[in-house]
Scaffold this motif. Structure first.
Motif, PDB file in Angstrom:
ATOM      1  N   ARG A   1       1.199  -1.070   0.081  1.00 37.70           N
ATOM      2  CA  ARG A   1      -0.289   0.078   0.158  1.00 37.70           C
ATOM      3  C   ARG A   1       0.769   1.129   0.001  1.00 37.70           C
ATOM      4  NH1 ARG A   1      -4.496   1.879  -1.729  1.00 37.70           N
ATOM      5  NH2 ARG A   1      -5.714   3.721  -0.689  1.00 37.70           N
ATOM      6  N   MET A   2       2.123   1.302   0.600  1.00 33.98           N
ATOM      7  CA  MET A   2       2.928   2.149   0.654  1.00 33.98           C
ATOM      8  C   MET A   2       3.495   2.561  -0.949  1.00 33.98           C
ATOM      9  SD  MET A   2       4.677   2.247   4.629  1.00 33.98           S
ATOM     10  CE  MET A   2       3.790   2.702   5.663  1.00 33.98           C
ATOM     11  N   PHE A   3       3.467   1.978  -1.486  1.00 31.52           N
ATOM     12  CA  PHE A   3       4.407   1.722  -2.834  1.00 31.52           C
ATOM     13  C   PHE A   3       3.174   2.319  -3.707  1.00 31.52           C
ATOM     14  CE2 PHE A   3       4.938  -0.167  -7.057  1.00 31.52           C
ATOM     15  CZ  PHE A   3       5.486   0.300  -7.287  1.00 31.52           C
ATOM     16  N   GLU A   4       1.859   2.260  -3.219  1.00 34.54           N
ATOM     17  CA  GLU A   4       0.841   2.875  -4.340  1.00 34.54           C
ATOM     18  C   GLU A   4       1.324   3.849  -3.656  1.00 34.54           C
ATOM     19  OE1 GLU A   4      -2.853   0.787  -3.172  1.00 34.54           O
ATOM     20  OE2 GLU A   4      -1.931  -0.728  -3.956  1.00 34.54           O
ATOM     21  N   GLU A   5       0.811   4.183  -2.303  1.00 34.37           N
ATOM     22  CA  GLU A   5       1.084   5.864  -1.898  1.00 34.37           C
ATOM     23  C   GLU A   5       1.987   6.801  -2.790  1.00 34.37           C
ATOM     24  OE1 GLU A   5       0.505   5.406   2.216  1.00 34.37           O
ATOM     25  OE2 GLU A   5      -1.389   5.249   2.036  1.00 34.37           O
ATOM     26  N   LEU A   6       3.605   5.707  -2.514  1.00 30.75           N
ATOM     27  CA  LEU A   6       4.655   6.523  -3.601  1.00 30.75           C
ATOM     28  C   LEU A   6       4.585   7.048  -4.959  1.00 30.75           C
ATOM     29  CD1 LEU A   6       8.647   6.239  -2.968  1.00 30.75           C
ATOM     30  CD2 LEU A   6       7.455   5.776  -5.215  1.00 30.75           C
ATOM     31  N   VAL A   7       3.548   5.901  -5.379  1.00 28.77           N
ATOM     32  CA  VAL A   7       3.603   6.290  -6.871  1.00 28.77           C
ATOM     33  C   VAL A   7       2.310   7.539  -6.943  1.00 28.77           C
ATOM     34  CG1 VAL A   7       2.803   5.100  -9.159  1.00 28.77           C
ATOM     35  CG2 VAL A   7       4.470   4.010  -8.099  1.00 28.77           C
TER      36      VAL A   7
ATOM     37  N   TYR B   1      -4.151  15.691 -10.784  1.00 27.30           N
ATOM     38  CA  TYR B   1      -5.236  15.333 -10.175  1.00 27.30           C
ATOM     39  C   TYR B   1      -4.157  13.971  -9.052  1.00 27.30           C
ATOM     40  CZ  TYR B   1      -8.979  14.431  -6.881  1.00 27.30           C
ATOM     41  OH  TYR B   1      -9.875  13.912  -6.172  1.00 27.30           O
ATOM     42  N   VAL B   2      -4.380  13.016  -7.941  1.00 27.43           N
ATOM     43  CA  VAL B   2      -4.402  12.206  -8.322  1.00 27.43           C
ATOM     44  C   VAL B   2      -5.232  11.551  -7.076  1.00 27.43           C
ATOM     45  CG1 VAL B   2      -2.747  10.428  -7.200  1.00 27.43           C
ATOM     46  CG2 VAL B   2      -2.174  12.539  -8.569  1.00 27.43           C
ATOM     47  N   GLU B   3      -6.355  10.530  -7.343  1.00 28.27           N
ATOM     48  CA  GLU B   3      -6.861   9.510  -6.871  1.00 28.27           C
ATOM     49  C   GLU B   3      -5.963   8.288  -6.317  1.00 28.27           C
ATOM     50  OE1 GLU B   3     -11.605   7.512  -6.666  1.00 28.27           O
ATOM     51  OE2 GLU B   3     -10.715   9.338  -7.661  1.00 28.27           O
ATOM     52  N   LEU B   4      -6.317   8.124  -5.098  1.00 23.17           N
ATOM     53  CA  LEU B   4      -5.195   6.513  -4.591  1.00 23.17           C
ATOM     54  C   LEU B   4      -6.836   6.111  -3.973  1.00 23.17           C
ATOM     55  CD1 LEU B   4      -3.311   5.200  -3.727  1.00 23.17           C
ATOM     56  CD2 LEU B   4      -3.481   5.981  -2.065  1.00 23.17           C
ATOM     57  N   THR B   5      -7.818   4.258  -4.764  1.00 22.39           N
ATOM     58  CA  THR B   5      -8.628   3.754  -5.049  1.00 22.39           C
ATOM     59  C   THR B   5      -8.643   3.218  -3.167  1.00 22.39           C
ATOM     60  OG1 THR B   5      -7.350   1.771  -5.894  1.00 22.39           O
ATOM     61  CG2 THR B   5      -8.513   3.856  -7.258  1.00 22.39           C
ATOM     62  N   LYS B   6      -9.607   2.314  -2.776  1.00 21.05           N
ATOM     63  CA  LYS B   6      -9.616   1.675  -1.816  1.00 21.05           C
ATOM     64  C   LYS B   6      -8.713   0.481  -2.161  1.00 21.05           C
ATOM     65  CE  LYS B   6     -13.797  -0.225  -3.088  1.00 21.05           C
ATOM     66  NZ  LYS B   6     -15.350  -0.313  -2.674  1.00 21.05           N
TER      67      LYS B   6
ATOM     68  N   GLY C   1     -11.275  -2.421  -8.828  1.00 22.70           N
ATOM     69  CA  GLY C   1     -11.549  -2.367  -9.609  1.00 22.70           C
ATOM     70  C   GLY C   1     -10.334  -1.755 -10.640  1.00 22.70           C
ATOM     71  N   GLY C   2      -9.475  -3.175 -10.112  1.00 19.59           N
ATOM     72  CA  GLY C   2      -8.237  -3.495 -11.459  1.00 19.59           C
ATOM     73  C   GLY C   2      -7.530  -2.358 -11.580  1.00 19.59           C
ATOM     74  N   ARG C   3      -6.647  -1.319 -10.485  1.00 20.31           N
ATOM     75  CA  ARG C   3      -6.062  -0.108 -10.988  1.00 20.31           C
ATOM     76  C   ARG C   3      -6.364   0.697  -9.576  1.00 20.31           C
ATOM     77  NH1 ARG C   3     -10.503   1.956  -9.456  1.00 20.31           N
ATOM     78  NH2 ARG C   3     -12.743   3.376 -10.864  1.00 20.31           N
TER      79      ARG C   3
END
Length: 177
Positions: free
Chosen positions: A60-66, A76-81, A86-88
């Motif tokens: 999850r931290m890797f997703e936050e880093l990206v 503008y960035v939206e981090l999904t749950k 949904g595959g992204r």
């Protein structure tokens, strides 16, 4: 009073950082938002100095880093749950000079594993279904031969970013901030 918080780091990287703050508070001439941008820069500097830590980073931290990288690139960035995303993992939108919408999937496989063609096919399907401008598959590892072939076949709508490319993004982020 608006309150916010964040946590950063993991035990595998030698500890963690956490904080609570008043988002209306000013520090010198700067709001807390400017201070949080400095935190993003400090994190990127840490990974630039110790890139091998990317491979041990919590998924999850890797997703936050990206997501932070794309925020730094002006999106503008939206981090999904975390689950049923949904595959992204990230939706990144930019409106200048034209509207673009990227779907970003992050893969931090266990050490020694590669991202397979299945992950590439799945992301291509999501991109097509959502009619996004482009989809990106970002990994701390590498792609299999078949995954690379599929990425090459769809290079204008689907892009893969392996470990070295991720390090290049971190350098670009630091140059821009």
């Amino acid at each position: 009073m608006a309150v916010g918080s964040f946590a950063l780091g993991s035990n595998s990287l030698g500890g963690s950082i956490s904080a609570r703050f008043n988002v209306e508070q000013r520090i010198g001439d700067h709001s807390i938002v400017v201070v949080s941008d400095l935190v993003g820069r400090a994190v990127m500097e840490r990974f630039q100095k110790n890139p091998e830590h990317l491979r041990k980073l919590d998924r999850r931290m890797f997703e936050e880093l990206v997501a932070e990288l794309f925020k730094g690139f002006g999106f503008y960035v939206e981090l999904t749950k975390r689950t049923r995303d949904g595959g992204r993992d990230i939706i990144a939108i930019k409106s200048v000079p034209a509207m673009v919408r990227f779907l970003i999937e992050c893969k931090r496989p266990d050490e020694g594993n590669k991202v397979t063609v299945r992950a590439v096919r799945e992301l291509l399907g999501v991109k097509t279904h959502e009619r996004a401008t482009k989809a990106l598959l970002v990994t701390t590892a590498y792609f299999t031969k078949d995954a690379r072939l599929l990425l090459d076949e769809h290079k204008w709508e689907l892009e893969g970013k392996e470990y070295e490319g991720l390090l290049e993004w971190i350098s670009l982020y630091l140059q821009q901030s």
